[in-house]
Design a protein around this motif. Structure first.
Motif, short mmCIF file in Angstrom:
data_model
loop_
_atom_site.label_atom_id
_atom_site.label_comp_id
_atom_site.label_asym_id
_atom_site.label_seq_id
_atom_site.Cartn_x
_atom_site.Cartn_y
_atom_site.Cartn_z
N LEU A 427 0.81 -1.09 -0.27
CA LEU A 427 0.32 0.12 -0.41
C LEU A 427 0.66 1.70 0.14
O LEU A 427 0.51 2.40 -0.58
N LYS A 428 2.30 0.83 0.91
CA LYS A 428 3.18 2.21 0.63
C LYS A 428 4.17 1.95 -0.67
O LYS A 428 4.90 2.80 -0.29
N ALA A 429 3.94 1.62 -1.84
CA ALA A 429 4.91 1.83 -2.49
C ALA A 429 4.73 3.07 -3.70
O ALA A 429 3.99 4.01 -3.31
N LYS A 430 6.03 3.47 -3.81
CA LYS A 430 6.12 4.68 -5.24
C LYS A 430 5.55 4.82 -6.55
O LYS A 430 5.30 3.42 -6.78
N LYS A 431 5.33 5.52 -7.41
CA LYS A 431 4.72 5.37 -7.86
C LYS A 431 5.33 5.67 -9.43
O LYS A 431 6.91 5.64 -9.05
N ARG A 432 5.79 4.22 -10.19
CA ARG A 432 6.38 3.69 -10.69
C ARG A 432 6.30 5.01 -12.01
O ARG A 432 5.62 5.47 -12.67
N THR A 433 8.00 5.01 -12.67
CA THR A 433 8.06 5.86 -13.78
C THR A 433 8.35 5.14 -15.47
O THR A 433 7.40 3.19 -15.20
N SER A 434 7.98 5.09 -16.36
CA SER A 434 7.38 4.93 -17.05
C SER A 434 8.50 3.93 -18.19
O SER A 434 8.05 2.40 -18.64
N GLN A 435 9.60 3.62 -17.59
CA GLN A 435 10.90 2.80 -17.72
C GLN A 435 10.46 1.50 -16.91
O GLN A 435 10.24 0.38 -17.40
N ASP A 436 9.63 1.53 -15.82
CA ASP A 436 9.67 0.60 -14.82
C ASP A 436 8.23 -0.23 -15.65
O ASP A 436 7.83 -1.34 -15.72
N LEU A 437 7.78 0.59 -16.08
CA LEU A 437 5.84 -0.07 -16.57
C LEU A 437 7.16 -0.70 -18.12
O LEU A 437 5.52 -1.58 -18.30
N ALA A 438 7.19 -0.15 -18.72
CA ALA A 438 7.68 -0.79 -19.86
C ALA A 438 8.51 -1.75 -20.11
O ALA A 438 8.53 -3.01 -20.26
N ALA A 439 9.40 -2.05 -18.69
CA ALA A 439 10.08 -3.40 -18.31
C ALA A 439 8.89 -3.93 -17.92
O ALA A 439 9.82 -5.28 -18.17
N ILE A 440 8.03 -3.91 -17.13
CA ILE A 440 7.24 -5.18 -16.84
C ILE A 440 6.22 -5.50 -18.22
O ILE A 440 6.12 -6.79 -18.05
#
Length: 452
Positions: A427-440
């Motif tokens: 619940l306390k996860a940081k907001k993901r960047t666009s690079q993280d979303l592309a890797a996922i």
């Protein structure tokens, strides 16, 4: 007790309503007065009516029950002297002298307080009626406050306040009058208030005052006696009494009732403009204001209308004239019994008007009682209790969070890590960047291509 026995042995005194030991005084006020040094001094030094009246003249400056306000426990000199007068008891002649005393308004106030406490309820109105409309001078009812302001009233206002249905009187309770007598008294006081309102309305109108102060003008006036209740009658103004002679800021009038031939003195609230001749009266008053004659206000059309009515309408209309002639003939040929019936009907109409007025006043009195009862029910019946040691200790424990029995205590801090929900999501996860979303997304694509 010795002072009470002194009054019991006297003769020719006014009838007493209630007990001659308490005189219907509030128990707390009675105990404070009985133990007051000033009251004991009065009992030792004042033994007759004249001495008490002189003491009232020199010592009384207000008519509150307490010397320093409702929170004080020291009774005022006015109520100490009132109790001393109650123990001695007054005769009817002495009471009349108290109510008419010219030297001090507080001597008269003590007399009205005497009536309020021990006068039989059915006799109260007969005593206070001649004074209920007095409005000549004001006096201080309460002591002067911090700012120097005083609650000032006229004698008529004080009487209406003292005998009102409310039993509250500047920090004490007046005796409650039985409901039947109290409602009859309240109807009379309400009627007096209506007369005061009518008098104030007349007094504020320059046109009406000019008409009323002219000798010989026709008016309506209220008249009543032991056999006849208060009813409106036609009257004529004979004399206007000035304010100095009638002890009032508003003038009084000596009027004659032509129907009966008697002459009476009435107040400004007991007269009104004539009912049947209002148009003529209004025209004559306005013409006197403008400095013109009343006949100038009648234009040509109005004169023609008056002449046409005098002649019986259109001359050419034979049927209308004949019908009007037949009606007038029947009207003139009525018997004496019919005339007597008309007089009896007029009497019944006045009686019906009186009954309707009394019914309306009684309904208003009952409505005020209901409103006062509703207001008293909405008030808190008991004052807030001062908290003791137990409540204070409980309050301190609640503030520190140490009392677990209190439902409003602060929740205990637990060791459970609430950063994850029941499914293991952070619940306390940081907001993901666009690079993280592309890797996922790339990782998901490889897994799907390999395992389908």
């Amino acid at each position: 007790r010795v002072a009470v026995e002194e009054g019991r042995n006297s003769k020719g005194k006014m009838p007493l309503w209630g007990s001659d030991e308490s005189f219907n005084l509030n128990p707390m006020l009675l105990n404070q007065i009985s133990s007051c040094p000033y009251f004991l001094k009065c009992c030792n030094e004042l033994h007759d009516w004249n001495a008490i009246v002189d003491e009232i003249y020199y010592e009384v400056q207000h008519v509150e029950p307490w010397a320093a306000g409702p929170g004080s426990k020291v009774p005022s000199s006015a109520f100490c002297l009132l109790l001393r007068l109650l123990t001695l008891r007054c005769s009817e002649k002495q009471m009349q002298l108290l109510l008419d005393h010219p030297d001090s308004p507080y001597i008269r106030c003590i007399g009205f307080l005497y009536l309020r406490y021990i006068c039989p309820p059915q006799l109260i109105w007969g005593w206070i009626k001649p004074y209920i409309m007095e409005d000549n001078d004001t006096f201080a009812v309460m002591r002067s406050g911090k700012g120097g302001n005083k609650d000032e009233m006229t004698m008529g206002q004080y009487i209406r306040f003292l005998f009102d249905s409310s039993c509250e009187y500047y920090g004490t309770r007046l005796p409650r009058i039985e409901s039947g007598s109290a409602r009859a008294l309240q109807v009379q006081l309400l009627r007096a208030s209506k007369l005061e309102e009518r008098a104030q309305s007349h007094y504020s109108s320059r046109v009406k005052m000019d008409y009323f102060t002219t000798v010989g003008n026709k008016i309506r006036a209220l008249y009543e006696d032991e056999d006849n209740p208060s009813t409106w009658y036609d009257a004529v103004i004979d004399r206007v009494l000035e304010t100095e002679s009638c002890k009032s800021r508003k003038p009084k009038f000596i009027v004659t009732f032509p129907t009966y031939g008697n002459t009476e003195t009435v107040t400004l609230g007991e007269i009104d403009m004539p009912k049947g001749d209002s148009k003529h009266t209004r025209t004559s008053v306005f013409s006197r204001e403008r400095g013109t004659k009343a006949s100038r206000h009648l234009d040509t059309e109005e004169r023609r209308y008056v002449d046409r009515n005098r002649l019986g309408g259109d001359v050419g209309n034979y049927k209308d004239r004949k019908r009007r002639h037949d009606y007038n003939s029947r009207h003139e040929n009525r018997s004496a019994s019919d005339r007597g019936y008309r007089m009896h009907s007029s009497f019944n109409q006045k009686e019906r008007y009186r009954l309707d007025e009394e019914k309306e006043l009684m309904n208003e009195v009952l409505q005020r009682e209901r409103n006062r009862t509703t207001t008293e029910q909405k008030r808190p019946r008991y004052a807030s209790r001062v908290e003791g040691k137990k409540e204070s200790f409980s309050k301190n424990c609640n503030d520190n969070g140490d009392d677990s029995r209190d439902s409003k205590a602060k929740p205990v801090q637990s060791n459970w890590d609430d950063s994850f929900d029941g499914k293991g999501n952070d619940l306390k996860a940081k907001k993901r960047t666009s690079q993280d979303l592309a890797a996922i997304a790339e990782k998901k694509r490889k897994l799907l291509s390999r395992y389908g």
